[in-house]
Design a protein around this motif. Structure first.
Motif, PDB file in Angstrom:
ATOM      1  N   GLU A   1       0.944  -1.222   0.087  1.00  0.00           N
ATOM      2  CA  GLU A   1       0.016  -0.106   0.047  1.00  0.00           C
ATOM      3  C   GLU A   1       0.879   1.151  -0.139  1.00  0.00           C
ATOM      4  OE1 GLU A   1      -2.546  -0.183   3.198  1.00  0.00           O
ATOM      5  OE2 GLU A   1      -3.881  -1.721   2.203  1.00  0.00           O
ATOM      6  N   GLU A   2       0.470   2.197  -0.685  1.00  0.00           N
ATOM      7  CA  GLU A   2       1.137   3.465  -0.842  1.00  0.00           C
ATOM      8  C   GLU A   2       0.341   4.464  -0.122  1.00  0.00           C
ATOM      9  OE1 GLU A   2       3.083   4.386  -4.480  1.00  0.00           O
ATOM     10  OE2 GLU A   2       2.574   2.539  -5.358  1.00  0.00           O
ATOM     11  N   GLU A   3       1.094   5.443   0.641  1.00  0.00           N
ATOM     12  CA  GLU A   3       0.645   6.595   1.137  1.00  0.00           C
ATOM     13  C   GLU A   3       0.943   8.047   0.742  1.00  0.00           C
ATOM     14  OE1 GLU A   3       1.394   6.102   5.445  1.00  0.00           O
ATOM     15  OE2 GLU A   3      -0.372   4.780   5.749  1.00  0.00           O
ATOM     16  N   ARG A   4      -0.058   8.915   0.560  1.00  0.00           N
ATOM     17  CA  ARG A   4       0.396  10.273   0.380  1.00  0.00           C
ATOM     18  C   ARG A   4      -0.291  11.296   1.449  1.00  0.00           C
ATOM     19  NH1 ARG A   4       3.069   7.641  -2.713  1.00  0.00           N
ATOM     20  NH2 ARG A   4       3.231   7.769  -4.903  1.00  0.00           N
ATOM     21  N   THR A   5       0.488  12.216   1.416  1.00  0.00           N
ATOM     22  CA  THR A   5       0.100  13.148   2.372  1.00  0.00           C
ATOM     23  C   THR A   5      -0.654  14.348   1.767  1.00  0.00           C
ATOM     24  OG1 THR A   5       2.210  12.820   3.813  1.00  0.00           O
ATOM     25  CG2 THR A   5       1.016  14.726   4.282  1.00  0.00           C
ATOM     26  N   VAL A   6      -1.672  14.762   2.248  1.00  0.00           N
ATOM     27  CA  VAL A   6      -2.527  15.769   1.763  1.00  0.00           C
ATOM     28  C   VAL A   6      -1.942  17.275   2.033  1.00  0.00           C
ATOM     29  CG1 VAL A   6      -4.895  16.681   2.002  1.00  0.00           C
ATOM     30  CG2 VAL A   6      -4.707  14.314   2.087  1.00  0.00           C
ATOM     31  N   ALA A   7      -1.803  17.857   0.934  1.00  0.00           N
ATOM     32  CA  ALA A   7      -1.162  19.259   1.161  1.00  0.00           C
ATOM     33  C   ALA A   7      -2.014  20.264   0.184  1.00  0.00           C
ATOM     34  CB  ALA A   7       0.357  19.429   0.666  1.00  0.00           C
ATOM     35  N   ASN A   8      -2.744  20.929   0.900  1.00  0.00           N
ATOM     36  CA  ASN A   8      -3.549  22.105   0.305  1.00  0.00           C
ATOM     37  C   ASN A   8      -4.681  21.567  -0.633  1.00  0.00           C
ATOM     38  OD1 ASN A   8      -1.907  24.158   1.278  1.00  0.00           O
ATOM     39  ND2 ASN A   8      -0.529  24.066  -0.303  1.00  0.00           N
ATOM     40  N   GLY A   9      -5.201  20.462  -0.079  1.00  0.00           N
ATOM     41  CA  GLY A   9      -6.380  19.834  -0.611  1.00  0.00           C
ATOM     42  C   GLY A   9      -6.090  18.787  -1.596  1.00  0.00           C
ATOM     43  N   ARG A  10      -4.844  18.385  -1.954  1.00  0.00           N
ATOM     44  CA  ARG A  10      -4.506  17.491  -3.104  1.00  0.00           C
ATOM     45  C   ARG A  10      -3.342  16.673  -2.687  1.00  0.00           C
ATOM     46  NH1 ARG A  10      -1.782  21.512  -7.429  1.00  0.00           N
ATOM     47  NH2 ARG A  10      -3.791  22.521  -7.444  1.00  0.00           N
ATOM     48  N   ILE A  11      -3.213  15.580  -3.380  1.00  0.00           N
ATOM     49  CA  ILE A  11      -2.011  14.560  -3.562  1.00  0.00           C
ATOM     50  C   ILE A  11      -1.474  14.334  -4.674  1.00  0.00           C
ATOM     51  CG2 ILE A  11      -3.001  13.479  -1.187  1.00  0.00           C
ATOM     52  CD1 ILE A  11      -3.988  11.248  -3.354  1.00  0.00           C
ATOM     53  N   SER A  12      -0.296  13.847  -4.872  1.00  0.00           N
ATOM     54  CA  SER A  12       0.532  13.818  -6.009  1.00  0.00           C
ATOM     55  C   SER A  12       0.844  12.231  -6.124  1.00  0.00           C
ATOM     56  CB  SER A  12       1.934  14.410  -6.102  1.00  0.00           C
ATOM     57  OG  SER A  12       2.355  14.169  -7.356  1.00  0.00           O
ATOM     58  N   TYR A  13       0.398  11.564  -7.326  1.00  0.00           N
ATOM     59  CA  TYR A  13       0.658  10.354  -7.592  1.00  0.00           C
ATOM     60  C   TYR A  13       0.963   9.963  -9.047  1.00  0.00           C
ATOM     61  CZ  TYR A  13      -0.283   5.183  -7.570  1.00  0.00           C
ATOM     62  OH  TYR A  13       0.054   3.906  -7.732  1.00  0.00           O
ATOM     63  N   GLN A  14       2.329   9.525  -9.391  1.00  0.00           N
ATOM     64  CA  GLN A  14       2.976   9.116 -10.329  1.00  0.00           C
ATOM     65  C   GLN A  14       2.668  10.322 -11.433  1.00  0.00           C
ATOM     66  OE1 GLN A  14       0.957   5.545 -12.051  1.00  0.00           O
ATOM     67  NE2 GLN A  14       1.933   4.167 -10.456  1.00  0.00           N
ATOM     68  N   SER A  15       3.264  11.486 -10.920  1.00  0.00           N
ATOM     69  CA  SER A  15       3.452  12.575 -11.455  1.00  0.00           C
ATOM     70  C   SER A  15       2.115  13.452 -11.881  1.00  0.00           C
ATOM     71  CB  SER A  15       4.434  12.273 -12.818  1.00  0.00           C
ATOM     72  OG  SER A  15       5.721  11.717 -12.686  1.00  0.00           O
ATOM     73  N   LYS A  16       0.978  12.950 -11.381  1.00  0.00           N
ATOM     74  CA  LYS A  16      -0.080  13.798 -11.533  1.00  0.00           C
ATOM     75  C   LYS A  16      -0.663  14.237 -10.291  1.00  0.00           C
ATOM     76  CE  LYS A  16      -1.621  10.819 -15.536  1.00  0.00           C
ATOM     77  NZ  LYS A  16      -2.533  10.026 -16.259  1.00  0.00           N
ATOM     78  N   ASP A  17      -1.488  15.452 -10.245  1.00  0.00           N
ATOM     79  CA  ASP A  17      -2.096  15.940  -9.050  1.00  0.00           C
ATOM     80  C   ASP A  17      -3.513  15.611  -8.956  1.00  0.00           C
ATOM     81  OD1 ASP A  17       0.545  16.866  -8.185  1.00  0.00           O
ATOM     82  OD2 ASP A  17       0.103  18.679  -9.044  1.00  0.00           O
ATOM     83  N   PHE A  18      -4.067  15.284  -7.733  1.00  0.00           N
ATOM     84  CA  PHE A  18      -5.417  14.734  -7.611  1.00  0.00           C
ATOM     85  C   PHE A  18      -6.053  15.842  -6.483  1.00  0.00           C
ATOM     86  CE2 PHE A  18      -3.480  11.246  -9.594  1.00  0.00           C
ATOM     87  CZ  PHE A  18      -4.075  10.697 -10.499  1.00  0.00           C
ATOM     88  N   SER A  19      -7.236  16.284  -6.888  1.00  0.00           N
ATOM     89  CA  SER A  19      -7.857  17.349  -5.796  1.00  0.00           C
ATOM     90  C   SER A  19      -8.817  16.270  -5.183  1.00  0.00           C
ATOM     91  CB  SER A  19      -8.820  17.966  -6.725  1.00  0.00           C
ATOM     92  OG  SER A  19      -9.479  18.885  -5.865  1.00  0.00           O
ATOM     93  N   LEU A  20      -8.590  17.061  -3.458  1.00  0.00           N
ATOM     94  CA  LEU A  20      -9.415  16.397  -2.677  1.00  0.00           C
ATOM     95  C   LEU A  20     -10.246  17.190  -1.705  1.00  0.00           C
ATOM     96  CD1 LEU A  20      -7.020  14.171  -3.027  1.00  0.00           C
ATOM     97  CD2 LEU A  20      -7.236  13.615  -0.623  1.00  0.00           C
ATOM     98  N   ARG A  21     -10.513  18.210  -2.477  1.00  0.00           N
ATOM     99  CA  ARG A  21     -11.290  19.383  -2.139  1.00  0.00           C
ATOM    100  C   ARG A  21     -12.765  18.926  -1.789  1.00  0.00           C
ATOM    101  NH1 ARG A  21     -10.423  25.082  -5.050  1.00  0.00           N
ATOM    102  NH2 ARG A  21     -11.922  25.701  -3.314  1.00  0.00           N
ATOM    103  N   GLY A  22     -13.394  19.457  -0.624  1.00  0.00           N
ATOM    104  CA  GLY A  22     -14.489  18.965  -0.416  1.00  0.00           C
ATOM    105  C   GLY A  22     -14.987  17.738   0.248  1.00  0.00           C
ATOM    106  N   LEU A  23     -13.843  16.986   0.636  1.00  0.00           N
ATOM    107  CA  LEU A  23     -13.933  15.699   1.168  1.00  0.00           C
ATOM    108  C   LEU A  23     -13.954  15.487   2.616  1.00  0.00           C
ATOM    109  CD1 LEU A  23     -11.642  13.327  -1.487  1.00  0.00           C
ATOM    110  CD2 LEU A  23     -14.345  14.024  -1.461  1.00  0.00           C
TER     111      LEU A  23
END
Length: 567
Positions: free
Chosen positions: A352-374
């Protein structure tokens, strides 16, 4: 029919002659007197005797009847079911005082059990089950593995297990076969389309299961076999499910296949694939006696061709269509093509891979994903789950506190436009604040409670007017402390005279004289004292300047006092 002849004779005979007629037919056909009378009544015979007033009344209570039925049930065999005769159960009830001996006949007990549907036939009958349906082709696949008990491969090719040599109760005979054949079967629940492949192995393995599933779900080189694509659900027995778990949860989550939990001993749950085993044995493996395979590759080649023929030509009894025709009704969104095996192998046993949320987003495999509103706070760690179907659409699944969320990739502008996020606000034109986290909302509530405002002034006193210190002495008014003697601390004083810098000395001198110091005087004093000067000597020199006397006269006494103190 002899039943009709017997009934005709009974109707024509006198009542005293009927017993002899029944006995004659009993000797001829071997039935009991009670059974022969039941046959006669079924074919229209009526003795004309008056019905007993207590007919239909049971002389046993419910507990006594349940005791006899429980004996039949608890002494049953796993495969054959209840085998104990009712007479044996009655004798057991007599011996234990449950039923008085001689109360009723065995036939009467059998009739009572039949009327209450508790007889052996009812107990051995399969339990009712609910017929389940699937929604479309590739909605649900069923997988099962079985050891081929008729054939095995040796150095000379395929051989038949002769019953006189490989008797099922003589396990030592099976030890002669070093590596038996394992038959892997997968069936599509909706269409009934199935795929078969053989492996040489002592038992089920995770490696063989994975290879078989990939062979079944991949596009085939022979385009006449269109069956392919991963299902949404899978049904399998406990052994096969254990091997599927060994492949790794990341693999199944990665391809979006949900393996449903099974129930031990419920083989009808995989009824489609179980029936497919029987069909395959009757149609394909029977022909191996005529045309045996010479190798595993030859066996699988024959199996592939026969499998394609059967699915394309034989109609399914439920759909009245060939299995191939029914499977071809699949729609585009229902057919999920597998990627390359290299990408699939990358999903196996992946930690399992973990990512730290920063400013409502995470980075995975050179792409950024939005976690805003969750509602996931800044700095929280989330578990990343990559599903190959969702990944193609730019969607990633993240897990946080036992909840899963699908998050979308943040589209980036081209390099000519700066490579910024497409949804980022433009400076000077718009402003998009990050949504408040639960912590930020709680801080506002806390400020409102402490200050009376969610935006308090900097000098605002929290909880103004409430007591924070008064009354604490009264809480310990009854406390008495015993005085303790202590030891006086001896302070060690330095013997070295205190000194000040030359610049500090000039500063004090200038302030005392209230006039500027000439460069010549500055040079004379620096030549005399250097970079620092004794503080007492500095005071005497400043006093001499104030009195208008010669400042050099103050040097000798102070120097002698310093020398004597050092000595």
């Amino acid at each position: 029919m002899w039943q009709r002849d017997m009934v005709f004779e009974l109707k024509e005979a006198k009542p005293s002659e009927r017993r002899g007629i029944i006995d004659r037919y009993r000797r001829q056909y071997g039935y009991s007197y009670e059974h022969m009378m039941r046959i006669a009544r079924q074919h229209g015979f009526n003795s004309g005797r008056q019905t007993r007033a207590d007919k239909g009344e049971c002389i046993l209570n419910n507990d006594q009847i349940d005791f006899v039925a429980a004996f039949l049930h608890t002494t049953r065999r796993e495969n054959k079911g209840a085998i104990a005769p009712v007479e044996n159960a009655l004798e057991f009830a007599y011996d234990n005082g449950i039923i008085p001996r001689g109360t009723l006949a065995v036939g009467t007990m059998q009739r009572i059990l039949r009327e209450r549907q508790m007889d052996k036939n009812r107990q051995n009958a399969p339990t009712p089950h609910t017929e389940m349906r699937s929604l479309h082709p590739n909605h649900c696949h069923q997988v099962d593995v079985s050891t081929c008990i008729q054939y095995y491969l040796d150095e000379g090719g395929m051989s038949i297990m002769r019953e006189d040599e490989f008797y099922k109760n003589k396990l030592e005979n099976f030890k002669k076969i070093k590596t038996p054949l394992q038959r892997y079967v997968i069936a599509d629940h909706f269409s009934g389309f199935f795929f078969v492949k053989y492996y040489l192995a002592a038992g089920e393995t995770a490696e063989n299961l994975l290879d078989f599933l990939l062979c079944a779900w991949e596009a085939k080189e022979d385009r006449r076999m269109p069956f392919r694509g991963a299902p949404f659900l899978m049904l399998m027995d406990g052994g096969c499910r254990a091997k599927a778990k060994a492949i790794g949860l990341g693999f199944w989550e990665g391809i979006g296949v949900d393996i449903l939990q099974g129930e031990a001993g419920n083989s009808r749950r995989q009824g489609s694939v179980e029936c497919t085993h029987n069909i395959w044995e009757m149609w394909f493996e029977t022909r191996l006696r005529i045309d045996p395979a010479t190798s595993l590759e030859d066996l699988n080649r024959k199996a592939f061709g026969f499998c394609l023929w059967f699915n394309a030509s034989r109609k399914h009894t439920r759909t009245n269509m060939t299995r191939l025709s029914c499977w071809l009704t699949i729609k585009r969104e229902q057919l999920r093509e597998l990627p390359s095996r290299a990408e699939l192998y990358d999903l196996m046993n992946k930690p399992e891979e973990e990512r730290t949320v920063a400013n409502g987003r995470i980075s995975y495999q050179s792409k950024d994903f939005s976690l805003r509103g969750l509602g996931i706070p800044h700095g929280a760690k989330v578990t990343v789950i990559k599903n190959i179907w969702k990944w193609r659409d730019g969607i990633l699944t993240v897990a946080w506190e036992n909840q899963r969320y699908d998050v979308a990739v943040i589209e980036k502008l081209s390099l000519e436009l700066g490579g910024f996020a497409a949804n980022a606000p433009i400076i000077g034109q718009e402003y998009k604040a990050q949504p408040e986290t639960a912590t930020q909302k709680a801080v506002k509530r806390m400020d409102g409670l402490a200050h009376g405002s969610q935006n308090p002034a900097k000098k605002s006193i929290p909880f103004y007017g409430l007591n924070a210190f008064e009354g604490h002495v009264d809480k310990v008014a009854n406390l008495a402390a015993i005085p303790k003697k202590g030891t006086l601390i001896e302070v060690a004083r330095s013997q070295e005279a205190a000194r000040i810098t030359f610049m500090e000395f000039l500063k004090r001198l200038r302030n005392a004289m209230d006039t500027r110091i000439t460069p010549e005087l500055n040079r004379q004093l620096r030549d005399e004292f250097g970079e620092s000067i004794d503080s007492k000597l500095a005071e005497e020199v400043i006093r001499a300047f104030k009195e208008g006397s010669d400042w050099r006269s103050k040097l000798a006494p102070i120097t002698e006092d310093a020398a004597s103190a050092g000595g």
